[in-house]
Design a protein around this motif. Structure first.
Motif, PDB file in Angstrom:
ATOM      1  N   VAL A  87       0.812  -1.227   0.000  1.00 54.33           N
ATOM      2  CA  VAL A  87       0.000   0.000   0.000  1.00 54.33           C
ATOM      3  C   VAL A  87       0.843   1.274   0.000  1.00 54.33           C
ATOM      4  CG1 VAL A  87      -2.006  -1.070   1.099  1.00 54.33           C
ATOM      5  CG2 VAL A  87      -0.213  -0.055   2.513  1.00 54.33           C
ATOM      6  N   SER A  88       2.154   1.151  -0.239  1.00 58.45           N
ATOM      7  CA  SER A  88       3.027   2.311  -0.208  1.00 58.45           C
ATOM      8  C   SER A  88       4.039   2.222  -1.352  1.00 58.45           C
ATOM      9  CB  SER A  88       3.750   2.370   1.140  1.00 58.45           C
ATOM     10  OG  SER A  88       4.547   3.512   1.210  1.00 58.45           O
ATOM     11  N   PHE A  89       4.168   3.337  -2.112  1.00 58.70           N
ATOM     12  CA  PHE A  89       5.001   3.343  -3.310  1.00 58.70           C
ATOM     13  C   PHE A  89       5.822   4.624  -3.380  1.00 58.70           C
ATOM     14  CE2 PHE A  89       0.893   1.399  -3.975  1.00 58.70           C
ATOM     15  CZ  PHE A  89       1.241   0.113  -4.358  1.00 58.70           C
ATOM     16  N   GLN A  90       7.002   4.520  -3.992  1.00 60.25           N
ATOM     17  CA  GLN A  90       7.832   5.689  -4.242  1.00 60.25           C
ATOM     18  C   GLN A  90       8.093   5.773  -5.732  1.00 60.25           C
ATOM     19  OE1 GLN A  90      11.506   5.322  -2.099  1.00 60.25           O
ATOM     20  NE2 GLN A  90      10.751   6.492  -0.352  1.00 60.25           N
ATOM     21  N   TYR A  91       8.159   7.009  -6.231  1.00 56.70           N
ATOM     22  CA  TYR A  91       8.506   7.198  -7.638  1.00 56.70           C
ATOM     23  C   TYR A  91       9.435   8.399  -7.739  1.00 56.70           C
ATOM     24  CZ  TYR A  91       8.170   6.876 -12.654  1.00 56.70           C
ATOM     25  OH  TYR A  91       8.480   6.693 -13.980  1.00 56.70           O
ATOM     26  N   ARG A  92      10.583   8.211  -8.417  1.00 58.86           N
ATOM     27  CA  ARG A  92      11.538   9.298  -8.619  1.00 58.86           C
ATOM     28  C   ARG A  92      11.209   9.987  -9.931  1.00 58.86           C
ATOM     29  NH1 ARG A  92      16.455   6.737  -9.286  1.00 58.86           N
ATOM     30  NH2 ARG A  92      16.260   6.968 -11.518  1.00 58.86           N
ATOM     31  N   ILE A  93      10.975  11.274  -9.857  1.00 54.39           N
ATOM     32  CA  ILE A  93      10.696  12.076 -11.036  1.00 54.39           C
ATOM     33  C   ILE A  93      12.020  12.697 -11.474  1.00 54.39           C
ATOM     34  CG2 ILE A  93       9.284  13.929 -11.991  1.00 54.39           C
ATOM     35  CD1 ILE A  93       7.619  11.631 -10.766  1.00 54.39           C
ATOM     36  N   GLY A  94      12.489  12.348 -12.654  1.00 50.78           N
ATOM     37  CA  GLY A  94      13.762  12.854 -13.156  1.00 50.78           C
ATOM     38  C   GLY A  94      14.851  11.809 -13.044  1.00 50.78           C
ATOM     39  N   GLU A  95      15.954  12.062 -13.733  1.00 53.79           N
ATOM     40  CA  GLU A  95      17.097  11.139 -13.714  1.00 53.79           C
ATOM     41  C   GLU A  95      17.829  11.251 -12.382  1.00 53.79           C
ATOM     42  OE1 GLU A  95      17.689   8.912 -16.192  1.00 53.79           O
ATOM     43  OE2 GLU A  95      15.817   9.734 -16.978  1.00 53.79           O
ATOM     44  N   SER A  96      18.574  10.222 -12.022  1.00 53.52           N
ATOM     45  CA  SER A  96      19.231  10.201 -10.715  1.00 53.52           C
ATOM     46  C   SER A  96      20.296  11.280 -10.573  1.00 53.52           C
ATOM     47  CB  SER A  96      19.837   8.828 -10.442  1.00 53.52           C
ATOM     48  OG  SER A  96      20.754   8.498 -11.462  1.00 53.52           O
ATOM     49  N   GLY A  97      20.937  11.715 -11.656  1.00 50.31           N
ATOM     50  CA  GLY A  97      21.949  12.761 -11.574  1.00 50.31           C
ATOM     51  C   GLY A  97      21.382  14.166 -11.716  1.00 50.31           C
ATOM     52  N   ASP A  98      20.095  14.268 -12.026  1.00 50.75           N
ATOM     53  CA  ASP A  98      19.444  15.552 -12.272  1.00 50.75           C
ATOM     54  C   ASP A  98      19.264  16.315 -10.957  1.00 50.75           C
ATOM     55  OD1 ASP A  98      17.972  17.664 -13.191  1.00 50.75           O
ATOM     56  OD2 ASP A  98      16.241  16.488 -13.851  1.00 50.75           O
ATOM     57  N   PRO A  99      19.768  17.561 -10.843  1.00 50.21           N
ATOM     58  CA  PRO A  99      19.590  18.303  -9.594  1.00 50.21           C
ATOM     59  C   PRO A  99      18.132  18.700  -9.324  1.00 50.21           C
ATOM     60  CG  PRO A  99      20.640  19.680 -11.252  1.00 50.21           C
ATOM     61  CD  PRO A  99      20.548  18.305 -11.829  1.00 50.21           C
ATOM     62  N   LYS A 100      17.295  18.632 -10.347  1.00 49.21           N
ATOM     63  CA  LYS A 100      15.888  18.975 -10.146  1.00 49.21           C
ATOM     64  C   LYS A 100      15.004  17.733 -10.008  1.00 49.21           C
ATOM     65  CE  LYS A 100      15.878  23.579 -12.087  1.00 49.21           C
ATOM     66  NZ  LYS A 100      15.070  24.564 -12.761  1.00 49.21           N
ATOM     67  N   ILE A 129       8.501  11.156  -4.897  1.00 46.81           N
ATOM     68  CA  ILE A 129       7.143  11.234  -4.337  1.00 46.81           C
ATOM     69  C   ILE A 129       6.829   9.891  -3.705  1.00 46.81           C
ATOM     70  CG2 ILE A 129       4.703  11.457  -4.866  1.00 46.81           C
ATOM     71  CD1 ILE A 129       5.443  13.145  -7.244  1.00 46.81           C
ATOM     72  N   GLU A 130       6.271   9.924  -2.504  1.00 45.53           N
ATOM     73  CA  GLU A 130       5.849   8.701  -1.830  1.00 45.53           C
ATOM     74  C   GLU A 130       4.333   8.762  -1.649  1.00 45.53           C
ATOM     75  OE1 GLU A 130       6.624   6.567   2.428  1.00 45.53           O
ATOM     76  OE2 GLU A 130       8.329   7.534   1.438  1.00 45.53           O
ATOM     77  N   VAL A 131       3.639   7.727  -2.152  1.00 46.59           N
ATOM     78  CA  VAL A 131       2.186   7.657  -2.057  1.00 46.59           C
ATOM     79  C   VAL A 131       1.815   6.439  -1.220  1.00 46.59           C
ATOM     80  CG1 VAL A 131       0.053   7.371  -3.357  1.00 46.59           C
ATOM     81  CG2 VAL A 131       1.874   8.771  -4.301  1.00 46.59           C
ATOM     82  N   SER A 132       1.003   6.660  -0.198  1.00 50.81           N
ATOM     83  CA  SER A 132       0.524   5.567   0.659  1.00 50.81           C
ATOM     84  C   SER A 132      -0.992   5.548   0.624  1.00 50.81           C
ATOM     85  CB  SER A 132       1.003   5.759   2.101  1.00 50.81           C
ATOM     86  OG  SER A 132       2.400   5.806   2.145  1.00 50.81           O
ATOM     87  N   PRO A 183      -5.146   9.522  -1.052  1.00 50.10           N
ATOM     88  CA  PRO A 183      -3.940   8.839  -0.564  1.00 50.10           C
ATOM     89  C   PRO A 183      -3.035   9.833   0.165  1.00 50.10           C
ATOM     90  CG  PRO A 183      -3.730   9.284  -2.900  1.00 50.10           C
ATOM     91  CD  PRO A 183      -5.124   9.689  -2.508  1.00 50.10           C
ATOM     92  N   VAL A 184      -2.152   9.311   0.996  1.00 53.34           N
ATOM     93  CA  VAL A 184      -1.205  10.152   1.720  1.00 53.34           C
ATOM     94  C   VAL A 184       0.005  10.350   0.810  1.00 53.34           C
ATOM     95  CG1 VAL A 184       0.246  10.336   3.762  1.00 53.34           C
ATOM     96  CG2 VAL A 184      -1.984   9.206   3.908  1.00 53.34           C
ATOM     97  N   ILE A 185       0.267  11.609   0.447  1.00 55.92           N
ATOM     98  CA  ILE A 185       1.394  11.930  -0.430  1.00 55.92           C
ATOM     99  C   ILE A 185       2.454  12.612   0.414  1.00 55.92           C
ATOM    100  CG2 ILE A 185       2.141  13.165  -2.476  1.00 55.92           C
ATOM    101  CD1 ILE A 185      -0.778  13.102  -3.425  1.00 55.92           C
ATOM    102  N   SER A 186       3.682  12.090   0.317  1.00 53.72           N
ATOM    103  CA  SER A 186       4.767  12.608   1.138  1.00 53.72           C
ATOM    104  C   SER A 186       5.988  12.897   0.273  1.00 53.72           C
ATOM    105  CB  SER A 186       5.124  11.576   2.215  1.00 53.72           C
ATOM    106  OG  SER A 186       6.322  11.914   2.845  1.00 53.72           O
ATOM    107  N   MET A 187       6.737  13.921   0.674  1.00 54.62           N
ATOM    108  CA  MET A 187       8.018  14.231   0.026  1.00 54.62           C
ATOM    109  C   MET A 187       9.102  14.334   1.086  1.00 54.62           C
ATOM    110  SD  MET A 187       7.146  16.854  -3.044  1.00 54.62           S
ATOM    111  CE  MET A 187       8.801  16.751  -3.673  1.00 54.62           C
ATOM    112  N   ASP A 188       8.972  13.551   2.165  1.00 56.90           N
ATOM    113  CA  ASP A 188       9.914  13.619   3.279  1.00 56.90           C
ATOM    114  C   ASP A 188      11.124  12.716   3.095  1.00 56.90           C
ATOM    115  OD1 ASP A 188       8.215  15.392   4.516  1.00 56.90           O
ATOM    116  OD2 ASP A 188       7.138  13.832   5.612  1.00 56.90           O
ATOM    117  N   ALA A 189      11.265  12.094   1.935  1.00 51.01           N
ATOM    118  CA  ALA A 189      12.388  11.185   1.705  1.00 51.01           C
ATOM    119  C   ALA A 189      13.709  11.947   1.746  1.00 51.01           C
ATOM    120  CB  ALA A 189      12.231  10.484   0.362  1.00 51.01           C
TER     121      ALA A 189
END
Length: 168
Positions: A23-36, A40-43, A53-59
């Motif tokens: 019930v909990s997922f993370q998705y990285r927006i952008g390439e890993s080397g991209d400074p921008k 996003i974590e959705v539960s 859903p609970v949306i978090s950016m506390d990673a």
């Protein structure tokens, strides 16, 4: 259950997607080397999709992003959640964030890491001629004699000095 299977099949092999729990997922927006790039974590709560859903950016990945930008992204995602309430929306949220990444991060300053070669050395300046010569290791007479016994007249070890006797 159907949305969980759909997410697994859609994002199979996608390095940006990570399932933390059923019930909990993370998705990285952008390439890993991209400074921008951001994460996003959705539960899903018990009553999802009727409730948001609970949306978090506390990673930890998001530590370089200012809190104002994080709140702005969360606010825009919550508008999208309100529009899709009652339907499976996790995929929609991830795709919405991917499509609007530049818009979300337009005010984020780009912090580039400077290379170590540009750093300033603090200490005594190098003055030619003031360097101390490296000392050679001093051997005693017995150490010299043992070394001479092991080596030939050129200072090299004899051929086969480290061979192993296979027959024994």
């Amino acid at each position: 259950q159907m949305e969980l299977e759909a997410l697994r099949s859609i994002y199979e092999g996608d390095l940006c997607f990570r399932e933390l729990s059923p019930v909990s997922f993370q998705y990285r927006i952008g390439e890993s080397g991209d400074p921008k790039a951001f994460l996003i974590e959705v539960s899903w709560p018990e009553t999802y999709p009727q409730t948001a859903p609970v949306i978090s950016m506390d990673a930890f990945f998001n530590n370089t992003i200012s809190s104002a930008i994080k709140q702005s992204i969360l606010d825009k995602l919550m508008v999208e959640v309100e529009a899709n309430l009652g339907t499976a929306m996790t995929y929609t949220l991830f795709e919405y964030a991917k499509d609007n990444k530049e818009l979300f991060m337009e005010n984020q300053p780009v912090n580039t890491v400077t290379s170590v070669s540009n750093s300033i050395a603090i200490g005594t300046p190098d003055v030619p001629g003031s360097k101390k010569k490296d000392k050679k290791e001093q051997l005693s007479k017995t150490q010299k004699r043992k070394l001479a016994d092991k080596t030939d007249n050129k200072g090299e070890l004899p051929r086969g000095w480290n061979w192993v006797d296979v027959i024994k």
